[in-house]
Design a protein around this motif. Structure first.
Motif, PDB file in Angstrom:
ATOM      1  N   TYR A  76       0.843  -1.192   0.000  1.00  0.00           N
ATOM      2  CA  TYR A  76       0.000   0.000   0.000  1.00  0.00           C
ATOM      3  C   TYR A  76       0.885   1.250   0.000  1.00  0.00           C
ATOM      4  CZ  TYR A  76      -3.996  -2.952   1.418  1.00  0.00           C
ATOM      5  OH  TYR A  76      -4.978  -3.909   1.494  1.00  0.00           O
ATOM      6  N   VAL A  77       0.450   2.260  -0.754  1.00  0.00           N
ATOM      7  CA  VAL A  77       1.179   3.520  -0.829  1.00  0.00           C
ATOM      8  C   VAL A  77       0.359   4.590  -0.120  1.00  0.00           C
ATOM      9  CG1 VAL A  77       2.265   5.213  -2.340  1.00  0.00           C
ATOM     10  CG2 VAL A  77       2.115   2.822  -3.075  1.00  0.00           C
ATOM     11  N   TYR A  78       0.955   5.236   0.880  1.00  0.00           N
ATOM     12  CA  TYR A  78       0.286   6.296   1.633  1.00  0.00           C
ATOM     13  C   TYR A  78       0.738   7.649   1.078  1.00  0.00           C
ATOM     14  CZ  TYR A  78      -1.232   2.546   4.630  1.00  0.00           C
ATOM     15  OH  TYR A  78      -1.830   1.391   5.087  1.00  0.00           O
ATOM     16  N   GLU A  79      -0.220   8.558   0.894  1.00  0.00           N
ATOM     17  CA  GLU A  79       0.039   9.799   0.174  1.00  0.00           C
ATOM     18  C   GLU A  79      -0.447  11.007   0.978  1.00  0.00           C
ATOM     19  OE1 GLU A  79      -1.659   9.576  -3.773  1.00  0.00           O
ATOM     20  OE2 GLU A  79      -1.583   7.390  -3.755  1.00  0.00           O
ATOM     21  N   THR A  80       0.387  12.060   1.026  1.00  0.00           N
ATOM     22  CA  THR A  80      -0.013  13.299   1.681  1.00  0.00           C
ATOM     23  C   THR A  80      -0.389  14.345   0.648  1.00  0.00           C
ATOM     24  OG1 THR A  80       2.294  14.061   1.812  1.00  0.00           O
ATOM     25  CG2 THR A  80       1.407  12.873   3.715  1.00  0.00           C
ATOM     26  N   GLU A  81      -1.216  15.300   1.088  1.00  0.00           N
ATOM     27  CA  GLU A  81      -1.738  16.352   0.212  1.00  0.00           C
ATOM     28  C   GLU A  81      -1.435  17.716   0.820  1.00  0.00           C
ATOM     29  OE1 GLU A  81      -5.948  17.325  -2.049  1.00  0.00           O
ATOM     30  OE2 GLU A  81      -6.038  16.612   0.026  1.00  0.00           O
ATOM     31  N   ASP A  82      -1.061  18.667  -0.038  1.00  0.00           N
ATOM     32  CA  ASP A  82      -0.759  20.019   0.423  1.00  0.00           C
ATOM     33  C   ASP A  82      -1.319  21.034  -0.571  1.00  0.00           C
ATOM     34  OD1 ASP A  82       0.215  22.329   1.522  1.00  0.00           O
ATOM     35  OD2 ASP A  82       2.307  21.957   0.985  1.00  0.00           O
ATOM     36  N   GLN A  83      -2.553  21.457  -0.310  1.00  0.00           N
ATOM     37  CA  GLN A  83      -3.144  22.525  -1.123  1.00  0.00           C
ATOM     38  C   GLN A  83      -3.349  23.727  -0.215  1.00  0.00           C
ATOM     39  OE1 GLN A  83      -6.920  21.304  -2.695  1.00  0.00           O
ATOM     40  NE2 GLN A  83      -7.621  20.403  -0.784  1.00  0.00           N
ATOM     41  N   SER A  84      -2.890  24.858  -0.643  1.00  0.00           N
ATOM     42  CA  SER A  84      -2.842  26.038   0.216  1.00  0.00           C
ATOM     43  C   SER A  84      -4.224  26.561   0.566  1.00  0.00           C
ATOM     44  CB  SER A  84      -2.039  27.142  -0.485  1.00  0.00           C
ATOM     45  OG  SER A  84      -1.992  28.308   0.291  1.00  0.00           O
ATOM     46  N   GLY A  85      -4.444  26.791   1.867  1.00  0.00           N
ATOM     47  CA  GLY A  85      -5.616  27.523   2.321  1.00  0.00           C
ATOM     48  C   GLY A  85      -6.891  26.732   2.497  1.00  0.00           C
ATOM     49  N   THR A  86      -6.884  25.426   2.217  1.00  0.00           N
ATOM     50  CA  THR A  86      -8.087  24.604   2.364  1.00  0.00           C
ATOM     51  C   THR A  86      -7.717  23.290   3.034  1.00  0.00           C
ATOM     52  OG1 THR A  86      -7.797  23.626   0.165  1.00  0.00           O
ATOM     53  CG2 THR A  86      -9.173  25.594   0.307  1.00  0.00           C
ATOM     54  N   PRO A  87      -8.691  22.550   3.590  1.00  0.00           N
ATOM     55  CA  PRO A  87      -8.372  21.279   4.250  1.00  0.00           C
ATOM     56  C   PRO A  87      -7.751  20.268   3.286  1.00  0.00           C
ATOM     57  CG  PRO A  87     -10.571  22.010   4.859  1.00  0.00           C
ATOM     58  CD  PRO A  87     -10.117  22.904   3.737  1.00  0.00           C
ATOM     59  N   ASP A  88      -6.837  19.458   3.810  1.00  0.00           N
ATOM     60  CA  ASP A  88      -6.173  18.414   3.039  1.00  0.00           C
ATOM     61  C   ASP A  88      -6.570  17.044   3.567  1.00  0.00           C
ATOM     62  OD1 ASP A  88      -4.547  20.205   1.448  1.00  0.00           O
ATOM     63  OD2 ASP A  88      -3.388  20.561   3.266  1.00  0.00           O
ATOM     64  N   GLY A  89      -6.368  16.024   2.726  1.00  0.00           N
ATOM     65  CA  GLY A  89      -6.648  14.666   3.129  1.00  0.00           C
ATOM     66  C   GLY A  89      -5.391  13.828   3.196  1.00  0.00           C
ATOM     67  N   PHE A  90      -5.492  12.704   3.916  1.00  0.00           N
ATOM     68  CA  PHE A  90      -4.430  11.704   3.947  1.00  0.00           C
ATOM     69  C   PHE A  90      -4.974  10.473   3.230  1.00  0.00           C
ATOM     70  CE2 PHE A  90      -2.167   8.167   6.213  1.00  0.00           C
ATOM     71  CZ  PHE A  90      -0.897   8.468   5.741  1.00  0.00           C
ATOM     72  N   TYR A  91      -4.247   9.979   2.232  1.00  0.00           N
ATOM     73  CA  TYR A  91      -4.747   8.957   1.323  1.00  0.00           C
ATOM     74  C   TYR A  91      -3.931   7.665   1.421  1.00  0.00           C
ATOM     75  CZ  TYR A  91      -6.882  13.012  -1.036  1.00  0.00           C
ATOM     76  OH  TYR A  91      -7.593  14.154  -1.332  1.00  0.00           O
TER      77      TYR A  91
END
Length: 498
Positions: free
Chosen positions: A240-255
């Motif tokens: 399984y590959v775990y992925e982080t998200e970084d979008q400025s100014g809004t909530p992010d998810g962990f995938y």
């Protein structure tokens, strides 16, 4: 899915196996810090622990001062934006995520390094580009470079473009069995913004194959999601590959991505977002307790490659609509000892003073989370570190576990409201550091200070034998001023926590 062949996993080599074994000590380090902070102890001055006081020092090979380090340590500059590489291409700008692999010869190491270039489509300024090579987007300005380094002399033996045709390559992670590097685009730009192709994907850079003048012709791994990717970590037991998200100014998810074939990610799979079991939209950004165990479930992202140019719902929007948990600026990601660790750069209750995000959230100084996969359920999420203020830690970005069980966090001080000067860097307003966590007491300490400019540290990683710490000074993402640099740091590691 059944576990992957254990014999293959245990035969991955000294570098990876040593890192996995040492990570158990790193988990104890994080637990020690949580206990130390939870006991109400005041924040220690990070300049008074670790390897002792830092001092400004010149690079051994240039004579110029870029870093402040503890006594006994030294460093060289391996590369600098604008200087020619082996393939004749000028070293690109924006040095970001990076990993170290065993080299092709004895006493050598291979570094694969991201370039988060943010210039306009086709711009030649600092571009990752090899004329006549196969690439995903002809107008792409980002990608990766590879360095072959002699550990004994510090000399760069080869230095070349290993992937081009992508954009905004921020961080990434090691492929299963260390077969190469997964590089991530931190953007969802596409034809609407002037690019030839859609972006926001993960690409594979194989360890064997790319050579000077022949970058990897890697297609995007679309099933792994189209969103503002930051970093990934692979669980070697399941693939399984775990992925982080970084979008400025809004909530992010962990995938997480559950591949159909862990050895071939191009065959597709299922993309999911983390959700706190039984709670819709749980807000992990603030109001959390270090050490508390949160039960996890996963919600499926039905359209992992949304046609954003025609109004499709983003991966983030799909996950949050199903109750996915909210984070803020997820960045560095690391697997070790059966867990996945990841940074929330701006999470936490202590606020940095920046204006609120679009949903009203006020950004903090940073968190480190641990996700423990479950064998019969969705697993468990634990907050193992939260910064109480900028003196202790300001905006953790990339992170790495050391071969001896220590932890290194790269600062990316992005706050515009809270000045962060340092006595070793006079004239600089927002100074970035490498922060270590002491396994014995759980306290943070300064290991290095960027005294050259206000750019972030990125891509920290150790050589397979543990003798050298490699790290990038990011530089600028649209120009050669200030330039990106890659450093190699060596010294008496045994005298301290790293």
């Amino acid at each position: 899915m059944t576990e992957l062949d254990r014999r293959s996993f245990l035969g991955r080599g000294l570098a990876t196996t040593g890192g996995v074994l040492a990570s158990g000590l790193a988990i104890e380090t994080l637990s020690a810090h949580a206990a130390w902070a939870g006991a109400g102890r005041p924040a220690a001055d990070p300049r008074e622990s670790g390897y002792g006081p830092l001092r400004r020092m010149p690079a051994r090979n240039t004579g110029e001062e870029y870093l402040a380090l503890p006594a006994g340590f030294s460093y060289v500059v391996l590369s600098k934006s604008g200087t020619p590489m082996t393939d004749g291409v000028a070293t690109p700008i924006a040095h970001d995520g990076m990993a170290a692999f065993p080299g092709t010869r004895r006493h050598t190491v291979r570094l694969i390094r991201n370039h988060e270039v943010r210039t306009t489509p086709g711009s030649p300024v600092g571009r990752v580009y090899v004329e006549g090579s196969r690439r995903y987007d002809e107008l792409g300005v980002g990608g990766t470079t590879t360095l072959e380094v002699d550990l004994r002399s510090g000399a760069v033996l080869r230095h070349f473009v290993s992937l081009n045709g992508t954009i905004v390559n921020c961080a990434g992670g090691r492929m299963l069995y260390d077969r190469g590097w997964l590089t991530c685009e931190e953007t969802t730009a596409g034809p609407t913004q002037g690019w030839q192709r859609k972006h926001g994907y993960i690409f594979a850079v194989p360890l064997d194959g790319p050579a000077p003048g022949s970058p990897a012709p890697s297609p995007p791994l679309t099933a792994m999601g189209r969103f503002s990717h930051e970093a990934v970590a692979v669980d070697p037991r399941t693939g399984y590959v775990y992925e982080t998200e970084d979008q400025s100014g809004t909530p992010d998810g962990f995938y997480r991505f559950r591949p159909s074939d862990p050895r071939d990610l191009a065959k597709g799979g299922v993309l999911e977002m983390l959700k706190i079991r039984g709670v819709d939209g749980y807000d992990c950004r603030e109001g959390q307790t270090m050490g508390a165990r949160l039960p996890v479930e996963w919600v499926r992202i039905d359209d992992p490659d949304p046609d954003l140019e025609n109004g499709a719902t983003t991966c983030t929007g799909q996950g949050l609509a199903k109750g996915g948990a909210k984070f803020n600026r997820l960045e560095g990601c690391w697997y070790g000892d059966g867990s996945v660790f990841f940074n929330s750069t701006s999470g936490g209750d202590a606020k940095n003073g920046d204006p609120p995000n679009a949903d009203g959230y006020l950004e903090g100084y940073g968190q480190v989370w641990q996700y423990v996969p479950g064998r019969r359920d969705g697993g468990t999420l634990v907050l193992v570190y939260e910064s109480p203020g900028r003196k202790e830690l300001d905006s953790p970005d990339n992170l790495t576990f050391t071969p001896r069980g220590g932890i290194v966090l790269c600062e990316d001080d992005a706050s515009s409201a809270d000045a962060d000067p340092h006595p070793l860097a006079p004239g600089l307003t927002n100074v970035n550091r490498l922060i270590g966590l002491d396994p014995r007491r759980g306290q943070p300490f300064e290991f290095a200070v960027n005294i050259a400019d206000e750019c972030e540290f990125a891509g920290a990683c150790f050589s397979p034998d543990g003798s050298v710490l490699f790290v990038n000074n990011f530089g600028d993402s649209v120009s050669l001023d200030p330039p990106g640099r890659t450093y190699a740091i060596r010294g008496p590691w045994h005298r301290g926590p790293l």
